[in-house]
Design a protein around this motif. Structure first.
Motif, PDB file in Angstrom:
ATOM      1  N   VAL A 160      40.962  40.732  55.202  1.00  0.00           N
ATOM      2  CA  VAL A 160      41.571  41.385  54.029  1.00  0.00           C
ATOM      3  C   VAL A 160      40.678  41.944  52.995  1.00  0.00           C
ATOM      4  N   THR A 161      40.838  43.109  52.709  1.00  0.00           N
ATOM      5  CA  THR A 161      39.896  43.616  51.744  1.00  0.00           C
ATOM      6  C   THR A 161      40.423  43.963  50.341  1.00  0.00           C
ATOM      7  N   ILE A 162      39.828  43.546  49.288  1.00  0.00           N
ATOM      8  CA  ILE A 162      40.281  43.927  47.913  1.00  0.00           C
ATOM      9  C   ILE A 162      39.041  44.891  47.549  1.00  0.00           C
ATOM     10  N   ARG A 163      39.390  46.071  47.053  1.00  0.00           N
ATOM     11  CA  ARG A 163      38.185  47.039  46.811  1.00  0.00           C
ATOM     12  C   ARG A 163      38.525  47.818  45.666  1.00  0.00           C
ATOM     13  N   GLU A 164      37.556  48.079  45.013  1.00  0.00           N
ATOM     14  CA  GLU A 164      37.566  48.882  43.508  1.00  0.00           C
ATOM     15  C   GLU A 164      38.805  48.689  42.814  1.00  0.00           C
ATOM     16  N   ALA A 165      38.754  47.274  42.633  1.00  0.00           N
ATOM     17  CA  ALA A 165      39.804  46.888  41.325  1.00  0.00           C
ATOM     18  C   ALA A 165      38.968  46.928  39.884  1.00  0.00           C
ATOM     19  N   HIS A 166      39.754  47.401  38.995  1.00  0.00           N
ATOM     20  CA  HIS A 166      38.860  47.712  37.773  1.00  0.00           C
ATOM     21  C   HIS A 166      39.787  47.137  36.687  1.00  0.00           C
ATOM     22  N   SER A 167      39.308  46.253  35.698  1.00  0.00           N
ATOM     23  CA  SER A 167      40.086  45.561  34.709  1.00  0.00           C
ATOM     24  C   SER A 167      39.121  45.079  33.611  1.00  0.00           C
ATOM     25  N   GLU A 168      39.611  45.025  32.218  1.00  0.00           N
ATOM     26  CA  GLU A 168      38.855  44.836  31.068  1.00  0.00           C
ATOM     27  C   GLU A 168      38.692  43.258  31.141  1.00  0.00           C
ATOM     28  N   THR A 169      39.440  42.606  32.131  1.00  0.00           N
ATOM     29  CA  THR A 169      39.240  41.015  32.121  1.00  0.00           C
ATOM     30  C   THR A 169      38.630  40.480  33.286  1.00  0.00           C
ATOM     31  N   VAL A 170      39.529  40.536  34.276  1.00  0.00           N
ATOM     32  CA  VAL A 170      38.976  40.063  35.765  1.00  0.00           C
ATOM     33  C   VAL A 170      39.506  40.814  36.752  1.00  0.00           C
ATOM     34  N   ALA A 171      38.553  41.416  37.584  1.00  0.00           N
ATOM     35  CA  ALA A 171      38.718  42.385  38.755  1.00  0.00           C
ATOM     36  C   ALA A 171      38.479  41.596  39.820  1.00  0.00           C
ATOM     37  N   GLY A 172      39.332  41.650  41.031  1.00  0.00           N
ATOM     38  CA  GLY A 172      39.462  40.965  42.057  1.00  0.00           C
ATOM     39  C   GLY A 172      40.427  40.141  42.326  1.00  0.00           C
ATOM     40  N   VAL A 173      40.188  38.792  42.170  1.00  0.00           N
ATOM     41  CA  VAL A 173      41.160  37.692  42.465  1.00  0.00           C
ATOM     42  C   VAL A 173      41.086  36.912  40.982  1.00  0.00           C
ATOM     43  N   LEU A 174      42.108  36.462  40.408  1.00  0.00           N
ATOM     44  CA  LEU A 174      42.127  35.442  39.230  1.00  0.00           C
ATOM     45  C   LEU A 174      43.114  34.312  39.647  1.00  0.00           C
ATOM     46  N   VAL A 175      42.633  33.226  39.664  1.00  0.00           N
ATOM     47  CA  VAL A 175      43.654  31.974  39.754  1.00  0.00           C
ATOM     48  C   VAL A 175      43.331  31.073  38.628  1.00  0.00           C
ATOM     49  N   TRP A 176      44.534  31.081  37.706  1.00  0.00           N
ATOM     50  CA  TRP A 176      44.899  30.734  36.168  1.00  0.00           C
ATOM     51  C   TRP A 176      46.015  29.653  36.170  1.00  0.00           C
ATOM     52  N   ASN A 177      45.560  28.560  35.134  1.00  0.00           N
ATOM     53  CA  ASN A 177      46.484  27.673  34.714  1.00  0.00           C
ATOM     54  C   ASN A 177      47.399  26.910  35.851  1.00  0.00           C
ATOM     55  N   TYR A 178      46.466  25.962  36.462  1.00  0.00           N
ATOM     56  CA  TYR A 178      46.976  25.000  37.662  1.00  0.00           C
ATOM     57  C   TYR A 178      47.454  25.719  38.837  1.00  0.00           C
ATOM     58  N   ALA A 179      46.969  27.119  38.926  1.00  0.00           N
ATOM     59  CA  ALA A 179      47.144  27.739  40.196  1.00  0.00           C
ATOM     60  C   ALA A 179      45.876  27.288  41.144  1.00  0.00           C
ATOM     61  N   THR A 180      46.045  27.520  42.552  1.00  0.00           N
ATOM     62  CA  THR A 180      45.162  27.401  43.394  1.00  0.00           C
ATOM     63  C   THR A 180      44.960  28.495  44.432  1.00  0.00           C
ATOM     64  N   GLY A 181      43.693  28.813  44.730  1.00  0.00           N
ATOM     65  CA  GLY A 181      43.448  29.965  45.759  1.00  0.00           C
ATOM     66  C   GLY A 181      42.399  29.726  46.858  1.00  0.00           C
ATOM     67  N   VAL A 182      42.486  30.086  47.919  1.00  0.00           N
ATOM     68  CA  VAL A 182      41.649  29.931  49.042  1.00  0.00           C
ATOM     69  C   VAL A 182      41.528  31.354  49.631  1.00  0.00           C
ATOM     70  N   ILE A 183      40.127  31.825  49.683  1.00  0.00           N
ATOM     71  CA  ILE A 183      39.865  32.928  50.172  1.00  0.00           C
ATOM     72  C   ILE A 183      39.071  32.550  51.538  1.00  0.00           C
ATOM     73  N   ALA A 184      39.511  33.101  52.662  1.00  0.00           N
ATOM     74  CA  ALA A 184      38.866  32.574  53.795  1.00  0.00           C
ATOM     75  C   ALA A 184      38.690  33.668  54.978  1.00  0.00           C
ATOM     76  N   GLY A 185      38.310  33.326  56.211  1.00  0.00           N
ATOM     77  CA  GLY A 185      38.286  34.173  57.264  1.00  0.00           C
ATOM     78  C   GLY A 185      37.387  35.262  56.998  1.00  0.00           C
ATOM     79  N   ASN A 186      37.548  36.597  57.486  1.00  0.00           N
ATOM     80  CA  ASN A 186      36.685  37.770  57.236  1.00  0.00           C
ATOM     81  C   ASN A 186      37.013  38.488  55.786  1.00  0.00           C
ATOM     82  N   ALA A 187      37.686  37.908  54.918  1.00  0.00           N
ATOM     83  CA  ALA A 187      38.177  38.357  53.568  1.00  0.00           C
ATOM     84  C   ALA A 187      37.138  39.036  52.809  1.00  0.00           C
TER      85      ALA A 187
END
Length: 166
Positions: free
Chosen positions: A98-125
């Motif tokens: 998985v590729t997340i590329r060239e995200a642009h934001s005033e606050t968070v660019a890429g991955v944001l996990v917020w307010n009791y959320a969970t995230g896993v980034i694995a493999g060849n991401a």
């Protein structure tokens, strides 16, 4: 883009969303509301999406996303959170090429996990070449949020204050 409540959204077999824009709303390409499931796999792609909040994919309230295989999210733009946002007890699983590329934001660019959320980034991401005036790469913020980076996952060449994993 796509919006659904209590629904399942599946993109696979080289499906693509391109140039999706939500000028005064949430979720540029995919917005889930209340217990949705999003599956992106098998060469699915989202390119050039824009929204004031949630540039590519926004999991809103108890959503679940499985992003795996050869998936590309690129050039997503947002005032608040570009890339993938897991919000309010949502669950995000990113694995494989998985590729997340060239995200642009005033606050968070890429991955944001917020307010009791969970995230896993694995493999060849890969989260790469993202830019934000706040955090670029991946951020777990707010009370109860958690983010795990494992295997050969990489967060590289991101520019923000700070960049990388927070």
């Amino acid at each position: 883009g796509i919006w659904g409540t209590d629904a399942t959204v599946v993109m696979k077999d080289a499906a693509e969303i391109r140039s999706a824009t939500a000028y005064a709303a949430l979720g540029g390409a995919i917005l889930t509301d209340a217990s949705n499931v999003v599956v992106l796999k098998d060469r699915a792609a989202i390119r050039d999406a824009f929204a004031p909040f949630g540039g590519c994919v926004l999991l809103w309230f108890f959503g679940v996303a499985d992003v795996s295989g050869n998936v590309t999210l690129e050039r997503c733009t947002s005032g608040g959170g570009a890339g993938i946002i897991a919000y309010s007890a949502s669950q995000l699983f990113i694995s494989g090429d998985v590729t997340i590329r060239e995200a642009h934001s005033e606050t968070v660019a890429g991955v944001l996990v917020w307010n009791y959320a969970t995230g896993v980034i694995a493999g060849n991401a890969r989260i790469e070449d993202c830019y934000s005036s706040y955090a670029a790469g991946a951020l777990a913020g707010s009370e109860g949020a958690s983010l795990t980076l494992m295997d050969d996952a990489r967060i590289v060449r991101n520019a923000g204050r700070p960049g990388g994993v927070q």
